[in-house]
Design a protein around this motif. Sequence first.
Motif, mmCIF file in Angstrom:
data_model
loop_
_atom_site.group_PDB
_atom_site.id
_atom_site.type_symbol
_atom_site.label_atom_id
_atom_site.label_comp_id
_atom_site.label_asym_id
_atom_site.label_seq_id
_atom_site.Cartn_x
_atom_site.Cartn_y
_atom_site.Cartn_z
ATOM 1 N N ARG A 169 -24.380 16.376 28.859
ATOM 2 C CA ARG A 169 -24.930 16.628 30.190
ATOM 3 C C ARG A 169 -24.986 18.123 30.432
ATOM 4 O O ARG A 169 -24.066 18.859 30.123
ATOM 5 C CB ARG A 169 -24.066 15.955 31.254
ATOM 6 N N VAL A 201 -19.149 35.180 36.245
ATOM 7 C CA VAL A 201 -18.696 33.934 36.865
ATOM 8 C C VAL A 201 -19.209 33.828 38.295
ATOM 9 O O VAL A 201 -19.598 32.758 38.762
ATOM 10 C CB VAL A 201 -17.153 33.856 36.826
ATOM 11 N N VAL A 229 -23.288 30.793 38.620
ATOM 12 C CA VAL A 229 -23.744 30.050 39.791
ATOM 13 C C VAL A 229 -25.257 29.875 39.753
ATOM 14 O O VAL A 229 -25.776 28.780 40.035
ATOM 15 C CB VAL A 229 -23.288 30.777 41.068
ATOM 16 N N MET A 280 -29.218 22.206 38.348
ATOM 17 C CA MET A 280 -29.296 21.138 39.339
ATOM 18 C C MET A 280 -30.726 20.913 39.809
ATOM 19 O O MET A 280 -31.103 19.792 40.135
ATOM 20 C CB MET A 280 -28.408 21.469 40.534
ATOM 21 N N ASP A 293 -20.426 11.907 39.885
ATOM 22 C CA ASP A 293 -19.794 12.334 38.645
ATOM 23 C C ASP A 293 -18.293 12.352 38.890
ATOM 24 O O ASP A 293 -17.766 13.263 39.507
ATOM 25 C CB ASP A 293 -20.313 13.722 38.273
ATOM 26 N N LEU A 302 -15.419 12.617 37.220
ATOM 27 C CA LEU A 302 -14.472 13.608 36.712
ATOM 28 C C LEU A 302 -14.543 14.895 37.537
ATOM 29 O O LEU A 302 -13.530 15.401 38.041
ATOM 30 C CB LEU A 302 -14.783 13.879 35.248
ATOM 31 N N VAL A 303 -15.777 15.414 37.698
ATOM 32 C CA VAL A 303 -15.951 16.641 38.473
ATOM 33 C C VAL A 303 -15.558 16.403 39.920
ATOM 34 O O VAL A 303 -14.937 17.254 40.567
ATOM 35 C CB VAL A 303 -17.413 17.116 38.362
ATOM 36 N N PHE A 320 -14.815 32.896 42.181
ATOM 37 C CA PHE A 320 -14.788 31.539 41.657
ATOM 38 C C PHE A 320 -15.148 30.513 42.718
ATOM 39 O O PHE A 320 -15.528 29.397 42.403
ATOM 40 C CB PHE A 320 -13.405 31.208 41.114
ATOM 41 N N PRO A 379 -17.556 29.985 45.177
ATOM 42 C CA PRO A 379 -18.869 29.342 45.277
ATOM 43 C C PRO A 379 -19.127 28.343 44.165
ATOM 44 O O PRO A 379 -19.743 27.298 44.388
ATOM 45 C CB PRO A 379 -19.849 30.513 45.194
ATOM 46 N N LEU A 380 -18.609 28.664 42.969
ATOM 47 C CA LEU A 380 -18.804 27.760 41.823
ATOM 48 C C LEU A 380 -18.167 26.399 42.103
ATOM 49 O O LEU A 380 -18.785 25.345 41.901
ATOM 50 C CB LEU A 380 -18.158 28.415 40.601
ATOM 51 N N LEU A 428 -20.080 24.500 44.762
ATOM 52 C CA LEU A 428 -21.326 23.940 44.240
ATOM 53 C C LEU A 428 -21.042 22.697 43.405
ATOM 54 O O LEU A 428 -21.757 21.687 43.501
ATOM 55 C CB LEU A 428 -22.041 25.006 43.420
ATOM 56 N N LEU A 429 -19.964 22.747 42.601
ATOM 57 C CA LEU A 429 -19.609 21.582 41.789
ATOM 58 C C LEU A 429 -19.260 20.395 42.667
ATOM 59 O O LEU A 429 -19.706 19.263 42.425
ATOM 60 C CB LEU A 429 -18.425 21.920 40.891
ATOM 61 N N TRP A 439 -22.409 19.012 44.234
ATOM 62 C CA TRP A 439 -23.303 18.314 43.309
ATOM 63 C C TRP A 439 -22.708 16.980 42.891
ATOM 64 O O TRP A 439 -23.407 15.969 42.799
ATOM 65 C CB TRP A 439 -23.543 19.191 42.082
#
Lengths: 163, 369, 102
Positions: free
Chosen positions: A25, A61, A66, A73, B119, B121-122, B165, B167-168, B171-172, B175
């Motif tokens: 994925r 990062v 991002v 996505m 999803d 796991l995430v 870190f 925002p990442l 976002l995860l 999503w």
Amino acid sequence: MDYLIPVAIAVFSAVAAILALEARRMVYGAISLALFFAGLSLFFFYLDLPYLAVFQLIVYVGAIAVLIMFTVMIVGEKETKEGRLSLLLLGVLGFITIVGSFVFAIEYFSSLPVAQTAPSFNFIDLSKAVVSQYGLLLIVLACLLTASAYGAITLARREEVQK
Amino acid sequence: MQSETFTKSFLRAIGIASAAILIFVIYLIRYPILQVLYLLVTNPLAIATTDLFKVIIFPGLLYMSLIPLIAEWVERKLVARVQVRIGPYYVGGWEGFLQPIADLFKLLFKEVIIPKNSDRLVFLFSPILAFTVAAIPTVLVPYSKTFVIWNYAYGVLLFFALLAFFPLVVLLAAWSSNNKYSLIGGLRALYQQASYEIPIFLSVLPSVMLAGSLNFIGIVEAQARIWFIAFAPISAIVFFVAMLAEMERVPFDMPEADSELVSGWTTEYSGIAWGLYQFGIYVKLLAFAGVFATLFLGGFLGPSFLPHFIWAFIKVLIVVLILLSTRAFWPRIRIDQLVRGGWKFLIPLAILNIILLFIFQPYLSAILR
Amino acid sequence: MNELAIFIIFSTLFLAIGVYGLLSKRNAIRILFAIEIIINAANLNIGAFARYMPYSLGSAQAIAIFVIGVAAAEAAIGLAIIIEAFRLRSKVELDEMKEMKG
């Protein structure tokens, strides 16, 4: 045993890089790519280059990972036939060749004047190098970044359809 | 049914992994533990100077988890009083001061619902990641010369790099929920946090320039004569506003605007997963308040009738109170106003303060030293 | 064998992984991943030389920072192109984009 920390970071980064390319994925690939960038910044912390490490964290990062994840996505998960094993074999063979040549070249590297008492990091050297020695390059880089931001906005903006 | 078994196996894996990590950490810190036990017998007051005390009790774990609980109660009470309500009243007798603990237990016993087609796991990892990412920068904030967990020479740089870190993770989480409200909220949060990082960096620069140091303790010691808010008032205001936007506090809470998006990127989270997000946001608030006090309000310095760490504590509490009170006093702004304000007002204002400092630098150095 | 050689081997490893991705993948995003990995490998090399060679700490770090900046510009443009291509033909496989073949 002396090289335990760099070898551990290298194994982490290499696994993250391979996963980034091979994860089924795409989003997991993007996550592993972010981990790879973080592993590189760990390398820079180990090498006592804190400014470089922090810059790597902020730019890669904080921004690039991002952006990549955002694009993944939008584009979605349509994977087609990929990941041919013969090329993996080719990559491994190429790696072995390159590393082999380097192992032969280590004689040369061992005779290089490696700094035994490593100079400690200070900001004055760095800022002198960035502003005076490579000042022109800094201006060129600023122009490049502005142009790329402008170009990216122009490319990605959705144009109003007039009928 | 299947998701329930998945949750159980996931929680079991997390539990086994954390138990293993805990045992390994205890093995690593066996000598500090023995030192603390020895001091307990011989000289109990000297325990406060050991590293283990710092990590577990004062600027570390216990303090970091108590302040969010108190802050939540204070916030609810404050907002209620401003809106002529009573707020939490029953739990704990006096003014409902045990309400956050009751909430904590309620969240612990609720089921974590995993949406279909998400999803998983995430989805389950991102609350843990969010709390970790919010908690790690806190170790750099000094509460006195000794009460700082990691006195890193380039602490200011590292603090703001670790914030990258966040925002990442948002976002995860957005999503993986597989929900359009979550995704819209997550994209708004990303937009907001990415564009307000620039004013934050620019408004930190005056303090760093005046102190000539990137270490938090060095910056505090440079303010012995006069606080930096006197030289950089514009930067302090810019930092405060950008800090509110980074934490998604109320004038800037578009990512979880409950009247437009159900609850933003935390819509699908329930139980302790949601609790971890809220906890992480309050821990981040504590870290930001500590950095604001350190950069502009003289940190742990103050008149000598109180020890240093009490001054730091008082200043952090005042900043936290001001941060919390914005929720009661300000309406939410629109997303276009937010972005325009960030790029057209905050960044030029921060640069203006830097230019002013350059102009008046010869006079300032006479005042500072 | 000194520590510089170890770091050179690591950066070679990352370079090999990146080249493998560049050769074997068709998806444009994966190819971007591979390019980023290659740039990072080069940057690690520069950082290692900055640490272990005398009198190069400042300038080598400056070069590494410029490399990171250029990589950021490259990623922004590349991702914008990918989004635009996706909008036009709703797929991002590079070997199927041959309208502009000469």
